[in-house]
Scaffold this active site. Structure first.
Site, mmCIF file in Angstrom:
data_model
loop_
_atom_site.group_PDB
_atom_site.id
_atom_site.type_symbol
_atom_site.label_atom_id
_atom_site.label_comp_id
_atom_site.label_asym_id
_atom_site.label_seq_id
_atom_site.Cartn_x
_atom_site.Cartn_y
_atom_site.Cartn_z
ATOM 1 C CD GLU A 142 -2.765 1.308 2.414
ATOM 2 O OE1 GLU A 142 -3.154 2.452 2.781
ATOM 3 O OE2 GLU A 142 -3.078 0.262 3.024
ATOM 4 C CG ASN A 241 -5.688 -6.090 8.645
ATOM 5 O OD1 ASN A 241 -6.346 -6.840 9.350
ATOM 6 N ND2 ASN A 241 -5.413 -6.370 7.368
#
Length: 324
Positions: A142, A241
């Site tokens: 990302e 995450n």
């Protein structure tokens, strides 16, 4: 507000184990969308469909799509001419779709819409002649994708408060900050506070970039961890995450272990454990949660409690190529 408890009781024939299961957990809307894009592409184009990078960071999911005909590659030069290709949920630098266009490849972009939002914010800040300080983890797809939206040298990556303190940007330089969507909520607040203290004129996004699913899953762990002797987090070692969920539990004072599958659980971990917390990262399917509960039930008489801290109803639209 007290969160509702859902309970399933079992008879006591083995040592008892209470499992506090976090909700929300597991798949988020962006992951659901990305997986569906690959599955629909396989239906529309037939196998093989190429996917640049793991569509999401979960081996179980990737292996399942591979069995259906998806071929995972790291770069476009591994995609044959004329083959359909999907970009992963993490986002890609601008150079990637530009290269796909140059080669005439039929591509589908499975970038999570919340990541795409950060990409657009980055473009707008550069148009406003601001240098961007980006809070994220070096090397994460990302981060690579977001930094690839703007000209080289117009974005600086920071990972810690210490990185902020070491910044040598001019005091009067127009600045903005953005963040990766899968960071620790608490750690990010500290870094942003440090940025705003050092650069009072720095401009931030109107709403925080950390996605709703990341925030909700961390909040859910904060509810289950204090009452648990151990927390198990289902997720991959390269899943940002999921790693953050482990950290959140540890900051609550409860040991946490990251596992990919139930087969990785060491029965010795359960020694002295009467209550176990259980959650799953945003790339882990519910099937793996049930697999873990089933494995624990082999050793203990399990009583499940699902602790609900938020309801998620987010749904993201599919690309037009798959809905026309």
């Amino acid at each position: 507000m007290n969160a509702p408890l859902q309970s399933t009781k079992a008879s006591a024939t083995k040592p008892a184990l209470t499992i506090l299961i976090a909700a929300p957990r597991g798949f988020c809307a962006g992951v659901d969308r990305a997986i569906e894009i690959v599955e629909r592409a396989l239906e529309r184009y037939g196998a093989p469909v190429y996917v640049r990078h793991e569509i999401v960071h979960n081996k179980f999911v990737v292996d399942g799509l591979r069995q259906k005909g998806a071929i995972f590659v790291e770069e476009l030069d591994q995609v044959p001419d004329g083959a359909p290709v999907v970009f992963s949920a993490h986002g890609v630098p601008k150079a990637v779709p530009a290269e796909a266009d140059r080669r005439g490849l039929d591509y589908l972009d499975a970038t999570c819409p919340l990541v795409s939002k950060v990409h657009r914010q980055a473009e707008r800040q550069i148009e406003a002649n601001r240098h961007i300080v980006f809070v994220g983890h070096r090397g994460h797809p990302e981060v690579i994708g977001t930094m690839g939206q703007v000209p080289e040298g117009t974005m600086t990556l920071v990972e810690t408060v210490e990185d902020v303190e070491a910044l040598s940007l001019a005091a009067d330089q127009p600045l903005a900050f953005l963040t990766q969507t899968t960071l620790s909520v608490d750690d990010t607040h500290e870094i942003v506070r440090a940025l705003q203290t050092k650069f009072p004129h720095i401009v931030g996004p109107k709403a925080e970039d950390i996605c709703y699913a990341t925030s909700n899953r961390q909040a859910a762990v904060k509810k289950i961890a204090p009452g648990s002797d151990l927390v198990l987090v289902i997720g991959a070692g390269n899943s940002s995450n999921s790693l953050r969920l482990v950290e959140v539990s540890q900051k609550c004072g409860t040991d946490a272990k990251l596992i990919r599958r139930a087969s990785e659980i060491d029965p010795a971990w359960l020694e002295g454990v009467g209550t176990l917390g259980l959650t799953a990262g945003a790339s882990a399917p519910e099937e793996l949660v049930r697999e873990v509960v089933a494995k624990l039930s082999e050793w203990r008489e399990v009583e499940e409690h699902t602790l609900v801290t938020a309801e998620e109803k987010m749904v993201f639209k599919l690309p037009r190529q798959l809905t026309d």
